[in-house]
Motif scaffolding. Sequence first.
Motif, PDB file in Angstrom:
ATOM      1  N   VAL A  72      -8.961  21.606  27.845  1.00  0.00           N
ATOM      2  CA  VAL A  72      -9.032  22.164  26.503  1.00  0.00           C
ATOM      3  C   VAL A  72      -8.274  23.488  26.435  1.00  0.00           C
ATOM      4  CG1 VAL A  72     -10.598  23.235  24.824  1.00  0.00           C
ATOM      5  CG2 VAL A  72     -11.181  21.028  25.837  1.00  0.00           C
ATOM      6  N   GLU A  86     -22.849  11.546  31.897  1.00  0.00           N
ATOM      7  CA  GLU A  86     -21.668  12.386  31.641  1.00  0.00           C
ATOM      8  C   GLU A  86     -20.499  12.075  32.565  1.00  0.00           C
ATOM      9  OE1 GLU A  86     -21.138  15.859  30.018  1.00  0.00           O
ATOM     10  OE2 GLU A  86     -22.432  15.157  28.421  1.00  0.00           O
ATOM     11  N   ILE A 114     -16.446  21.224   7.922  1.00  0.00           N
ATOM     12  CA  ILE A 114     -16.433  22.249   8.968  1.00  0.00           C
ATOM     13  C   ILE A 114     -14.995  22.651   9.289  1.00  0.00           C
ATOM     14  CG2 ILE A 114     -16.881  22.622  11.430  1.00  0.00           C
ATOM     15  CD1 ILE A 114     -19.516  21.049  11.016  1.00  0.00           C
ATOM     16  N   HIS A 156     -10.529  11.284  18.224  1.00  0.00           N
ATOM     17  CA  HIS A 156     -11.130  12.146  19.230  1.00  0.00           C
ATOM     18  C   HIS A 156     -10.312  13.401  19.459  1.00  0.00           C
ATOM     19  CE1 HIS A 156     -14.350  11.504  22.232  1.00  0.00           C
ATOM     20  NE2 HIS A 156     -14.599  10.484  21.446  1.00  0.00           N
ATOM     21  N   TYR A 157     -10.985  14.542  19.645  1.00  0.00           N
ATOM     22  CA  TYR A 157     -10.270  15.782  19.951  1.00  0.00           C
ATOM     23  C   TYR A 157      -9.442  15.633  21.220  1.00  0.00           C
ATOM     24  CZ  TYR A 157      -9.225  20.484  21.479  1.00  0.00           C
ATOM     25  OH  TYR A 157      -8.547  21.595  21.909  1.00  0.00           O
ATOM     26  N   VAL A 158     -10.068  15.046  22.248  1.00  0.00           N
ATOM     27  CA  VAL A 158      -9.416  14.986  23.559  1.00  0.00           C
ATOM     28  C   VAL A 158      -8.129  14.163  23.498  1.00  0.00           C
ATOM     29  CG1 VAL A 158      -9.679  14.114  25.908  1.00  0.00           C
ATOM     30  CG2 VAL A 158     -11.539  15.380  24.838  1.00  0.00           C
ATOM     31  N   GLU A 165     -17.474  14.720  21.549  1.00  0.00           N
ATOM     32  CA  GLU A 165     -16.091  14.362  21.883  1.00  0.00           C
ATOM     33  C   GLU A 165     -15.564  15.167  23.064  1.00  0.00           C
ATOM     34  OE1 GLU A 165     -14.584  12.984  17.441  1.00  0.00           O
ATOM     35  OE2 GLU A 165     -13.634  14.667  18.423  1.00  0.00           O
ATOM     36  N   VAL A 166     -16.143  16.343  23.278  1.00  0.00           N
ATOM     37  CA  VAL A 166     -15.691  17.210  24.363  1.00  0.00           C
ATOM     38  C   VAL A 166     -16.894  17.531  25.236  1.00  0.00           C
ATOM     39  CG1 VAL A 166     -14.968  19.580  24.853  1.00  0.00           C
ATOM     40  CG2 VAL A 166     -13.702  18.224  23.212  1.00  0.00           C
ATOM     41  N   ARG A 167     -16.663  17.607  26.552  1.00  0.00           N
ATOM     42  CA  ARG A 167     -17.743  17.966  27.472  1.00  0.00           C
ATOM     43  C   ARG A 167     -17.337  19.204  28.249  1.00  0.00           C
ATOM     44  NH1 ARG A 167     -17.805  11.582  29.090  1.00  0.00           N
ATOM     45  NH2 ARG A 167     -18.367  10.917  26.996  1.00  0.00           N
ATOM     46  N   SER A 211     -10.695  31.522  15.082  1.00  0.00           N
ATOM     47  CA  SER A 211     -11.789  30.820  14.400  1.00  0.00           C
ATOM     48  C   SER A 211     -11.519  29.323  14.335  1.00  0.00           C
ATOM     49  CB  SER A 211     -11.946  31.311  12.960  1.00  0.00           C
ATOM     50  OG  SER A 211     -12.010  32.695  12.918  1.00  0.00           O
ATOM     51  N   GLN A 212     -10.287  28.967  14.048  1.00  0.00           N
ATOM     52  CA  GLN A 212      -9.964  27.539  13.981  1.00  0.00           C
ATOM     53  C   GLN A 212     -10.252  26.856  15.309  1.00  0.00           C
ATOM     54  OE1 GLN A 212      -5.868  27.314  12.707  1.00  0.00           O
ATOM     55  NE2 GLN A 212      -6.456  27.138  10.557  1.00  0.00           N
ATOM     56  N   SER A 213      -9.819  27.466  16.399  1.00  0.00           N
ATOM     57  CA  SER A 213     -10.051  26.858  17.716  1.00  0.00           C
ATOM     58  C   SER A 213     -11.537  26.767  18.012  1.00  0.00           C
ATOM     59  CB  SER A 213      -9.376  27.682  18.817  1.00  0.00           C
ATOM     60  OG  SER A 213      -7.995  27.695  18.617  1.00  0.00           O
ATOM     61  N   THR A 249     -14.080  26.724  15.932  1.00  0.00           N
ATOM     62  CA  THR A 249     -14.728  25.754  15.057  1.00  0.00           C
ATOM     63  C   THR A 249     -14.464  24.327  15.532  1.00  0.00           C
ATOM     64  OG1 THR A 249     -14.400  27.287  13.239  1.00  0.00           O
ATOM     65  CG2 THR A 249     -14.967  25.039  12.654  1.00  0.00           C
ATOM     66  N   ALA A 250     -13.210  24.058  15.892  1.00  0.00           N
ATOM     67  CA  ALA A 250     -12.857  22.704  16.340  1.00  0.00           C
ATOM     68  C   ALA A 250     -13.636  22.322  17.592  1.00  0.00           C
ATOM     69  CB  ALA A 250     -11.351  22.609  16.593  1.00  0.00           C
ATOM     70  N   ILE A 251     -13.761  23.260  18.537  1.00  0.00           N
ATOM     71  CA  ILE A 251     -14.430  22.924  19.800  1.00  0.00           C
ATOM     72  C   ILE A 251     -15.949  22.827  19.617  1.00  0.00           C
ATOM     73  CG2 ILE A 251     -14.838  23.684  22.173  1.00  0.00           C
ATOM     74  CD1 ILE A 251     -12.010  22.630  21.576  1.00  0.00           C
ATOM     75  N   SER A 309     -12.750  26.458   8.374  1.00  0.00           N
ATOM     76  CA  SER A 309     -11.972  27.329   9.250  1.00  0.00           C
ATOM     77  C   SER A 309     -10.495  27.292   8.860  1.00  0.00           C
ATOM     78  CB  SER A 309     -12.156  26.922  10.709  1.00  0.00           C
ATOM     79  OG  SER A 309     -11.409  25.770  11.008  1.00  0.00           O
ATOM     80  N   ALA A 338      -8.566  24.581   8.432  1.00  0.00           N
ATOM     81  CA  ALA A 338      -7.791  23.524   9.090  1.00  0.00           C
ATOM     82  C   ALA A 338      -8.028  22.206   8.372  1.00  0.00           C
ATOM     83  CB  ALA A 338      -8.201  23.403  10.557  1.00  0.00           C
ATOM     84  N   ARG A 378     -11.351   8.497  24.605  1.00  0.00           N
ATOM     85  CA  ARG A 378     -10.923   9.700  25.320  1.00  0.00           C
ATOM     86  C   ARG A 378      -9.615   9.497  26.079  1.00  0.00           C
ATOM     87  NH1 ARG A 378     -14.579  13.629  26.390  1.00  0.00           N
ATOM     88  NH2 ARG A 378     -13.880  13.852  28.524  1.00  0.00           N
ATOM     89  N   ARG A 416      -3.593  22.726  11.479  1.00  0.00           N
ATOM     90  CA  ARG A 416      -3.989  24.115  11.238  1.00  0.00           C
ATOM     91  C   ARG A 416      -2.886  24.940  10.601  1.00  0.00           C
ATOM     92  NH1 ARG A 416      -6.547  25.098  17.272  1.00  0.00           N
ATOM     93  NH2 ARG A 416      -7.787  23.179  17.311  1.00  0.00           N
ATOM     94  N   ARG A 469     -17.513  21.803  16.999  1.00  0.00           N
ATOM     95  CA  ARG A 469     -17.770  20.508  16.375  1.00  0.00           C
ATOM     96  C   ARG A 469     -17.560  19.363  17.371  1.00  0.00           C
ATOM     97  NH1 ARG A 469     -20.976  18.198  12.849  1.00  0.00           N
ATOM     98  NH2 ARG A 469     -20.113  16.319  11.936  1.00  0.00           N
TER      99      ARG A 469
END
Lengths: 447, 447
Positions: free
Chosen positions: B353, A4, A258, A270-272, B344-346, B330-332, B334-336, A262, A264, A40, A283, B338
Amino acid sequence: MADEDNGEELIRLIEENDLTGIRLWLASHAPYEIADELERMDSSRAIVPFRLLDKDRELEVFEELDPVHQQEILVGLRDAAFHDLLEEMDPDDRARLIGEAPAKIATRALAGLSPAERKMTAALLGYPEGSVGRYMTPETVILHRDLSVGRALEVVRAKSAEAETVYTLPVVADGRRFDGTVQLADLVRADDDTPLKDVVDVLVPRVQAAEPAEDAARLMQEANLVALPVVDSEERFVGLLTFDDALELIEAADSEDIARQSGASPVAGHYVAASVVRLARARATWLLLLIVAATLTVNVMQAYEATLEQVTALALFVPMLTGTGGNVGSQSATAIVRALAVGEVRVRDLPRVAGKEARVGLLLGLMLAAVAMVIGSALVGTLIAGVVAASVIAICTWAAVIGSCMPLLARRVGVDPAVVSAPLVATLVDATGLLIYFNIARLVLHI
Amino acid sequence: MADEDNGEELIRLIEENDLTGIRLWLASHAPYEIADELERMDSSRAIVPFRLLDKDRELEVFEELDPVHQQEILVGLRDAAFHDLLEEMDPDDRARLIGEAPAKIATRALAGLSPAERKMTAALLGYPEGSVGRYMTPETVILHRDLSVGRALEVVRAKSAEAETVYTLPVVADGRRFDGTVQLADLVRADDDTPLKDVVDVLVPRVQAAEPAEDAARLMQEANLVALPVVDSEERFVGLLTFDDALELIEAADSEDIARQSGASPVAGHYVAASVVRLARARATWLLLLIVAATLTVNVMQAYEATLEQVTALALFVPMLTGTGGNVGSQSATAIVRALAVGEVRVRDLPRVAGKEARVGLLLGLMLAAVAMVIGSALVGTLIAGVVAASVIAICTWAAVIGSCMPLLARRVGVDPAVVSAPLVATLVDATGLLIYFNIARLVLHI
């Protein structure tokens, strides 16, 4: 499993411009781990370690990146490196990259390819976006059905270097007419003299190149196939969809569902690494539609303003009732959207599903009404509590039916059922639920 | 692709007890298609066509069924058929079936196995539920690292009949110490005299048998592996996780996350075959918790009852505000959830975030406030509309932060982030959002 804390270290090395340190870090990590870290970072940073990779690994890492990051890396490369990389990519990955890239990058990419690779890429780009044709590999070892097993194995040995996979081997008749597949494992097991015809699986499922890639991937999961043969409209073999692309397709399709659930749009990459504006844009559309739809709730509240003024205690339970109705409706919608996605429910099941969900909603409503009765009696007395409890039963039943039918109706009219998001159902149930509540209140309280 | 109308026909044939018709139907469908139809029926019906399958296909169809339906079919079989079927199953599928079955079936199943199969099954059942050990296949062809390529191919040919897969071959040193893997494709390509050592991939990722199976499946997807080697705590090779199990694991994990996101427990087995009570039970727990939590909203409404009585127009916007806050939260969430699931996120990304989602929420809040201003002005005048618009901005920002931080905090304290469902976030945002709204109202309206 990946360590990690790798990423922090690589970022530090890049910031200190410690090229030796970066090289050492790269040498001690697998391509997929390197790709994960690069995804990332923003592209100006990611290009530094990428340029330090040696030739072979450069390609491996590049192929692990998602198309958004591939584009960013490409923009940062000099012409020679740019063209070498694209020339070496698997044709299906390349077609997808070019298909999604801005016109400028796409033109530059196609122009630099060798004629053979350009032809293959153009063929794949001829299939619609999201279709199997865009994800299949045309680089396979094709066997003619008249060969013997021994001869077939020789062909595999000779041609395997050019193929992306040799585990599932397509077998064709004259004119590339698809006959079936043979597993490399079966070839290895059989005697050399056995005719290939005897070991071909002619019942193996196949799909047409223009069909949706997600459906094909789910078929592979159902039928336990490591590779799925793809044919054109004349049943000629054109390529194989391999398991790694199937895994990726299923994960991506699930991420998309998914996100949609919600309300969106899916965010590529990547989210980050995604910017605030990009996340907000994904959204915004549904939120805008939903707040406009929520005007309905204001209208309903206004229509019953006189009732509310007479019995202000009724207002206290509005958030609880809309919340509960929304929760029940969302659960039903989510369950049906998923059941549709994995093929457990079909459009013709609509009456059956509606009946079942009505009973589920009624059962849940009875249970929740008991709780509402207790809470309501404690806070405002039994009469209002009774109104609230009766409303809970009616709203839950109604919400479950609406939530389950909407995705099925969407599919029937050809709309992706996943657009029937939980928030959409909740908003609709809010307005209709309030109507139910106020009418029950008027009836019971005689106002 | 499967014909959508198959099922109706099979059900009709069963109802008419047309055995010849059923046999013909079975002969013209693939095992996975037959399994799909059986899963849609209740077990008393499904047993009829199942008994008519010939020996080989019986096993193939059985292995395609999910454990719930496997149990139901088993109960309907006579002892001889029951034991034959279990003896022939893949050890990992069998271990999973027995591990999930009621004690009575499990005992009957284990008792009938041959000693060799029983030993293998017991070993797999020794691993924790949901771990790689339960999903891996121990039936592989293991190669010693001192072999030549030619000799290795001979071993594969001789032993392949017992193995579930021969595409990825584990290579071990003395004492079964895992060294790496070699691809059958590479063996076929190499010269017979090449030492096996030269073609072994020693950097291939590996996992421990006790690790979670879902993580292992996602690793296979990331690293594009058709099979993942599994070792014990002393680095001895114990089995391979194959791509078909990985596909199934990913689909099941996603189904579970999707169900949890809507505040429901996952329901095992086909939706169509699940009873009303089972569906209701899966959804009841969270609904109960949430309606109790929603008492908070009643409390907040009660605390501001005087304010509501003075300005009844404020009540009109309560459903719109709670709805909008719930949607953004909910959108936030759900996104996190996933992003955490696909890696993708730690947890250490929490501050980053939270900061990002605060800005996303603010941006969305500003946009939605403009709409609320227009709607509010038209319906009740600019002063109240201004209060509503200001509340929308504050609530959206707050909802996005809460929605994104809760899954990360859950992961940090060792709870599955997916329990931070959209309804949970919506309920929390409802109560806190109302506090924000009424306080802004008091401030602006001086009440």
